[in-house]
Design a protein around this motif. Structure first.
Motif, PDB file in Angstrom:
ATOM      1  N   TYR A 279      48.882  41.042  69.174  1.00 28.80           N
ATOM      2  CA  TYR A 279      48.739  39.581  69.206  1.00 28.80           C
ATOM      3  C   TYR A 279      50.091  38.900  68.994  1.00 28.80           C
TER       4      TYR A 279
ATOM      5  N   GLN B 232      47.308  33.431  76.476  1.00 31.80           N
ATOM      6  CA  GLN B 232      47.832  34.031  75.255  1.00 31.80           C
ATOM      7  C   GLN B 232      49.362  34.000  75.260  1.00 31.80           C
TER       8      GLN B 232
ATOM      9  N   LEU C 284      44.139  42.329  74.066  1.00 27.77           N
ATOM     10  CA  LEU C 284      45.148  41.288  74.239  1.00 27.77           C
ATOM     11  C   LEU C 284      46.381  41.752  75.023  1.00 27.77           C
TER      12      LEU C 284
ATOM     13  N   TYR D 221      42.275  35.922  79.901  1.00 21.89           N
ATOM     14  CA  TYR D 221      41.365  37.051  79.760  1.00 21.89           C
ATOM     15  C   TYR D 221      40.029  36.781  80.454  1.00 21.89           C
TER      16      TYR D 221
ATOM     17  N   ASP E 241      43.045  41.362  81.296  1.00 24.46           N
ATOM     18  CA  ASP E 241      43.975  40.276  81.609  1.00 24.46           C
ATOM     19  C   ASP E 241      44.104  40.070  83.114  1.00 24.46           C
TER      20      ASP E 241
ATOM     21  N   SER F 170      50.484  26.446  75.324  1.00 28.20           N
ATOM     22  CA  SER F 170      49.732  27.389  76.154  1.00 28.20           C
ATOM     23  C   SER F 170      49.114  26.651  77.323  1.00 28.20           C
TER      24      SER F 170
ATOM     25  N   ASP G  58      42.633  26.230  72.329  1.00 24.10           N
ATOM     26  CA  ASP G  58      43.431  27.448  72.293  1.00 24.10           C
ATOM     27  C   ASP G  58      42.728  28.491  71.414  1.00 24.10           C
TER      28      ASP G  58
ATOM     29  N   ARG H  68      51.881  36.566  71.787  1.00 21.83           N
ATOM     30  CA  ARG H  68      51.930  35.130  71.511  1.00 21.83           C
ATOM     31  C   ARG H  68      53.347  34.617  71.312  1.00 21.83           C
TER      32      ARG H  68
ATOM     33  N   GLY I 175      43.286  31.617  71.304  1.00 20.43           N
ATOM     34  CA  GLY I 175      44.195  32.636  70.804  1.00 20.43           C
ATOM     35  C   GLY I 175      44.581  32.431  69.364  1.00 20.43           C
TER      36      GLY I 175
ATOM     37  N   GLY J 196      47.835  36.559  79.925  1.00 21.37           N
ATOM     38  CA  GLY J 196      46.848  36.432  78.858  1.00 21.37           C
ATOM     39  C   GLY J 196      45.718  35.484  79.206  1.00 21.37           C
TER      40      GLY J 196
END
Length: 496
Positions: free
Chosen positions: A80, A399, A434, A447, A441, A406, A64, A84, A66, A445
């Motif tokens: 963020y 994300q 983000l 990316y 994206d 996630s 992860d 998140r 993120g 999220g």
């Protein structure tokens, strides 16, 4: 011109002109690689008097990213935190009032902009600040540079089975996931380096896995050798009785192998001869490896219950004795750690859990401790400037929270660790915007990578000693992302 080299080049030219229609990418690459490394050997290319090693640490399951690298600037941090949701770490945890675990970093090449590493990565953060770790942001599997518009409207070819564990692991290890021969980029690099004159008189393969079989180390000429974290597995004779009986069984086995390798016998039993040759080499290799495993130790304290650190301890032993017992001046290692597929329980429970609680934090603590241990071991044997350690993983993760964790993502963040050869304290690549449904994206999220696995691998291979003339054979998609002969287009994470 040397007649042998002339024939190699003539053959190579003929192949390029006439074989493309008959061969798939995998076959064509294999033929070109064989010819180009042959040309390199005839031309006397390379030959190495120094020592270098690459150490790959593969984080299986998809780390992860993120929560591994977090924007600290307030506006970006707020994006963020909003994206998140319940997975977000607190900004103050990156730079606590009593900063014993201060993981706030200021990359030297970003004009004072700050980021925070996960609080579990306190030693990695310190190594970054000392210039011994570089961070590569936004890297992932790509076949072509890709924008959100191109992705959404299917205007560019994408890696096969994008977001699937097995396909993405394959792409990271091969850097050419469409190659039918399944030769890893570490294996192709080793083939080129060996053909260039490395490791004359080697007693064991230069490609050594501490994590079982893998594609990364698989070469055409250089095959990988898998060992355990405490050494190699040898023929088990413990059930043969007393020491005299075990010695007799061992001799009988050796005699059987010798018989199968006898020219008169082998002419009629090719497969048995091949088995005997491989087995004999494996027994010799195991003996050499285990002599090193038993004879080398370090004063640096090993983190207890840390399997990655145990793998790296064995790597350190083989590096220490590489030029003494193994006749190696180039080595490539593969280590791994699993458990990163955190669809559930990514962070700790409760209203305000500690940033060091939860499965992901636990994993990163072990990664941090293993890396610090290995860095100290390399310092103990004065090999930091000769060993480059780098991370890889299936993919980054979404994300956006799935409620408790996630899901499979795409681009991620990775590290490169070493001594003076690492242009550390800097962040390479591009950290993503983000914003959900923003320019980077693809949804939730996931990316889009701004740096390809090929670019990452190329930088490592260049430092390792692969000539620029061979790079487009080892990384056939590379020219889509950079100009091989123009250093200004390279990542340049490592001093060459």
């Amino acid at each position: 011109m040397d007649d042998n080299l002339d024939r190699v080049i003539s053959r190579r030219t003929a192949l390029r002109q006439g074989a493309c229609a008959a061969l798939g990418l995998g076959g064509l690459m294999s033929q070109l690689f064989t010819l180009r490394t042959a040309a390199a050997a005839v031309d006397g290319l390379g030959g190495f008097s120094d020592y270098k090693a690459l150490v790959c640490i593969f984080l299986f399951g998809g780390n992860d990213s993120g929560n591994t690298l977090i924007p600290y600037e307030l506006d970006e941090y707020n994006v963020y935190k909003d994206v998140r949701g319940n997975l977000a770490l607190n900004r103050e945890d990156l730079y606590p009032e009593a900063p014993a675990r201060n993981t706030l970093i200021t990359p030297s090449n970003l004009g004072g902009k700050q980021y925070g590493l996960h609080p579990a990565l306190v030693d990695v953060a310190d190594l970054f600040k000392s210039g011994n770790v570089a961070i590569l942001s936004g890297v992932g599997s790509l076949l072509f540079p890709t924008t959100r518009n191109e992705y959404k409207n299917k205007l560019v070819e994408l890696p096969n089975q994008l977001f699937a564990h097995n396909a993405e692991q394959l792409h990271w290890q091969l850097s050419t996931a469409d190659a039918a021969d399944r030769l890893g980029w570490g294996g192709r690099v080793a083939d080129c380096i060996q053909a260039s004159g490395a490791n004359p008189g080697a007693t064991v393969s230069m490609n050594i896995s501490l994590a079982g079989s893998n594609y990364f180390l698989s070469g055409r000429d250089v095959t990988s050798y898998a060992i355990g974290r405490n050494g190699a597995t040898e023929l088990n004779l413990n059930g043969a009785g007393n020491s005299n009986e075990r010695a007799a069984v061992d001799q009988a086995f050796a005699d059987l192998l010798a018989l199968q390798s006898d020219p008169n016998y082998a002419a009629r039993h090719k497969m048995r001869q091949a088995y005997a040759d491989i087995t004999s080499k494996a027994r010799l290799s195991a003996g050499t490896i285990n002599t090193i495993a038993d004879g080398v130790d370090f004063t640096t304290e090993l983190p207890q219950g840390n399997s990655l650190a145990e793998q790296l301890r064995m790597v350190g032993k083989l590096i220490k004795q590489a030029q003494v017992d193994l006749n190696h001046n180039r080595q490539i290692f593969f280590c791994s750690m699993g458990g990163f597929d955190n669809h559930n329980g990514l962070v700790g429970d409760g209203d305000d859990p500690s940033p060091l609680d939860g499965p992901h934090a636990s994993l990163l603590i072990r990664v941090n401790d293993a890396l610090k241990y290995f860095y100290d071991v390399l310092g103990e044997i004065n090999m930091r400037d000769s060993v480059t350690t780098f991370s890889a993983s299936d993919f980054g993760r979404t994300q956006v929270s799935n409620g408790n964790g996630s899901d499979h993502g795409w681009s991620g963040h990775h590290f490169v660790m070493g001594g003076n050869q690492v242009n550390g304290g800097a962040m390479y690549g591009t950290y993503p915007d983000l914003t959900v449904d923003g320019p980077d994206d693809t949804g939730r999220g996931r990316y889009i990578p701004t740096t390809s696995v090929d670019q990452y691998s190329f930088d490592l291979a260049k430092w390792f000693g692969v000539p620029l003339s061979e790079m487009d054979t080892i990384f056939p998609n590379l020219s889509r992302f950079l100009d091989i002969n123009n250093p200004a287009t390279h990542l340049n994470m490592l001093a060459v």
